[in-house]
Write a protein that holds these residues in place. Structure first.
Motif, PDB file in Angstrom:
ATOM      1  N   HIS A  61       0.876  -1.173   0.000  1.00 11.73           N
ATOM      2  CA  HIS A  61       0.000   0.000   0.000  1.00 11.73           C
ATOM      3  C   HIS A  61       0.913   1.222   0.000  1.00 11.73           C
ATOM      4  CE1 HIS A  61      -3.703  -2.297   1.143  1.00 11.73           C
ATOM      5  NE2 HIS A  61      -2.765  -3.155   1.500  1.00 11.73           N
ATOM      6  N   PHE A  62       0.958   1.914  -1.131  1.00 12.89           N
ATOM      7  CA  PHE A  62       1.916   2.991  -1.364  1.00 12.89           C
ATOM      8  C   PHE A  62       1.146   4.277  -1.611  1.00 12.89           C
ATOM      9  CE2 PHE A  62       5.303   5.124  -3.817  1.00 12.89           C
ATOM     10  CZ  PHE A  62       6.372   4.892  -2.970  1.00 12.89           C
ATOM     11  N   SER A  63       1.479   5.337  -0.892  1.00 12.79           N
ATOM     12  CA  SER A  63       0.759   6.600  -1.084  1.00 12.79           C
ATOM     13  C   SER A  63       1.374   7.373  -2.238  1.00 12.79           C
ATOM     14  CB  SER A  63       0.777   7.438   0.189  1.00 12.79           C
ATOM     15  OG  SER A  63       2.066   7.899   0.451  1.00 12.79           O
ATOM     16  N   ILE A  64       0.497   7.893  -3.085  1.00 14.70           N
ATOM     17  CA  ILE A  64       0.911   8.649  -4.266  1.00 14.70           C
ATOM     18  C   ILE A  64       0.287  10.033  -4.187  1.00 14.70           C
ATOM     19  CG2 ILE A  64       0.680   8.813  -6.769  1.00 14.70           C
ATOM     20  CD1 ILE A  64       0.851   5.820  -6.878  1.00 14.70           C
ATOM     21  N   ILE A  65       1.084  11.061  -4.437  1.00 11.16           N
ATOM     22  CA  ILE A  65       0.593  12.439  -4.404  1.00 11.16           C
ATOM     23  C   ILE A  65       0.461  12.919  -5.842  1.00 11.16           C
ATOM     24  CG2 ILE A  65       1.073  14.788  -3.655  1.00 11.16           C
ATOM     25  CD1 ILE A  65       2.766  13.447  -1.384  1.00 11.16           C
ATOM     26  N   GLU A  66      -0.768  13.247  -6.232  1.00  9.00           N
ATOM     27  CA  GLU A  66      -1.052  13.758  -7.574  1.00  9.00           C
ATOM     28  C   GLU A  66      -1.608  15.159  -7.427  1.00  9.00           C
ATOM     29  OE1 GLU A  66      -3.812  10.762  -8.781  1.00  9.00           O
ATOM     30  OE2 GLU A  66      -2.276   9.627  -9.847  1.00  9.00           O
ATOM     31  N   GLY A  67      -0.777  16.131  -7.701  1.00 12.64           N
ATOM     32  CA  GLY A  67      -1.214  17.514  -7.520  1.00 12.64           C
ATOM     33  C   GLY A  67      -1.414  17.805  -6.041  1.00 12.64           C
ATOM     34  N   LYS A  68      -2.658  18.129  -5.663  1.00 14.00           N
ATOM     35  CA  LYS A  68      -2.975  18.424  -4.267  1.00 14.00           C
ATOM     36  C   LYS A  68      -3.593  17.244  -3.549  1.00 14.00           C
ATOM     37  CE  LYS A  68      -3.710  23.295  -5.230  1.00 14.00           C
ATOM     38  NZ  LYS A  68      -4.681  24.382  -5.263  1.00 14.00           N
ATOM     39  N   THR A  69      -3.945  16.205  -4.302  1.00 14.55           N
ATOM     40  CA  THR A  69      -4.598  15.051  -3.677  1.00 14.55           C
ATOM     41  C   THR A  69      -3.595  13.940  -3.399  1.00 14.55           C
ATOM     42  OG1 THR A  69      -5.137  14.063  -5.814  1.00 14.55           O
ATOM     43  CG2 THR A  69      -6.773  15.553  -4.858  1.00 14.55           C
ATOM     44  N   GLU A  70      -3.883  13.179  -2.374  1.00 18.46           N
ATOM     45  CA  GLU A  70      -3.047  12.039  -2.022  1.00 18.46           C
ATOM     46  C   GLU A  70      -3.936  10.811  -1.969  1.00 18.46           C
ATOM     47  OE1 GLU A  70      -0.210  10.488   1.623  1.00 18.46           O
ATOM     48  OE2 GLU A  70      -0.818  12.582   1.548  1.00 18.46           O
ATOM     49  N   ARG A  71      -3.475   9.723  -2.588  1.00 24.25           N
ATOM     50  CA  ARG A  71      -4.241   8.487  -2.576  1.00 24.25           C
ATOM     51  C   ARG A  71      -3.310   7.315  -2.335  1.00 24.25           C
ATOM     52  NH1 ARG A  71      -4.003   5.546  -7.390  1.00 24.25           N
ATOM     53  NH2 ARG A  71      -2.880   6.586  -9.053  1.00 24.25           N
ATOM     54  N   VAL A  72      -3.887   6.188  -1.933  1.00 23.13           N
ATOM     55  CA  VAL A  72      -3.103   4.983  -1.680  1.00 23.13           C
ATOM     56  C   VAL A  72      -3.301   4.028  -2.849  1.00 23.13           C
ATOM     57  CG1 VAL A  72      -2.793   3.015  -0.150  1.00 23.13           C
ATOM     58  CG2 VAL A  72      -3.283   5.255   0.805  1.00 23.13           C
ATOM     59  N   GLN A  73      -2.191   3.616  -3.461  1.00 22.76           N
ATOM     60  CA  GLN A  73      -2.234   2.686  -4.572  1.00 22.76           C
ATOM     61  C   GLN A  73      -1.699   1.342  -4.079  1.00 22.76           C
ATOM     62  OE1 GLN A  73       0.199   3.780  -7.894  1.00 22.76           O
ATOM     63  NE2 GLN A  73      -0.764   2.318  -9.270  1.00 22.76           N
TER      64      GLN A  73
END
Length: 128
Positions: free
Chosen positions: A28-40
């Motif tokens: 479970h790796f967190s990815i920051i795309e622009g201003k949002t952060e999600r877990v991939q």
């Protein structure tokens, strides 16, 4: 030199023994795309581990749309939320690079089956 070791000791996580080579894992790796952060979630086979204290890494290989994809994760990265072991693998090598040339059933790793420990024998009470 002791100062460097002290700083590295602060940043170590408890994930050191989370997985081994041959295990199928979900990272479970967190990815920051622009201003949002999600877990991939990245699921695959651990084919290699490099042990170097704080710089410890593990390589995970998966097949995505028929193409082999490998990704190297730093074990002590704060961006890794969780390393979940899906199944344990039974292997006899430290590096599974030979899996790259295998396809289909030949690319599988046998599952490690652990036996439960036997309970201690209970003696019947002595009659007096």
């Amino acid at each position: 030199m002791d100062l460097i070791r002290a700083i590295e000791a602060e940043q170590l996580t408890d994930r050191a023994e989370a997985c081994r080579v041959g295990d199928t894992v979900r990272v479970h790796f967190s990815i920051i795309e622009g201003k949002t952060e999600r877990v991939q979630i990245y699921e695959g086979l651990v084919i290699a581990m490099k042990n170097a204290g704080l710089r410890k890494t593990f390589t995970v290989r998966k097949i995505s749309y028929g193409v082999g994809v490998e990704r190297v994760f730093p074990m002590n990265s704060p961006r890794i939320r969780q390393v979940e072991v899906v199944r344990r693998g039974r292997v006899r090598r430290a590096k599974l690079y030979y899996i790259r040339q295998r396809t289909g059933k030949a690319a599988r790793v046998a599952e490690l089956i652990r036996r439960k420990p036997r309970p201690a024998a209970v003696e019947p009470p002595a009659e007096s």
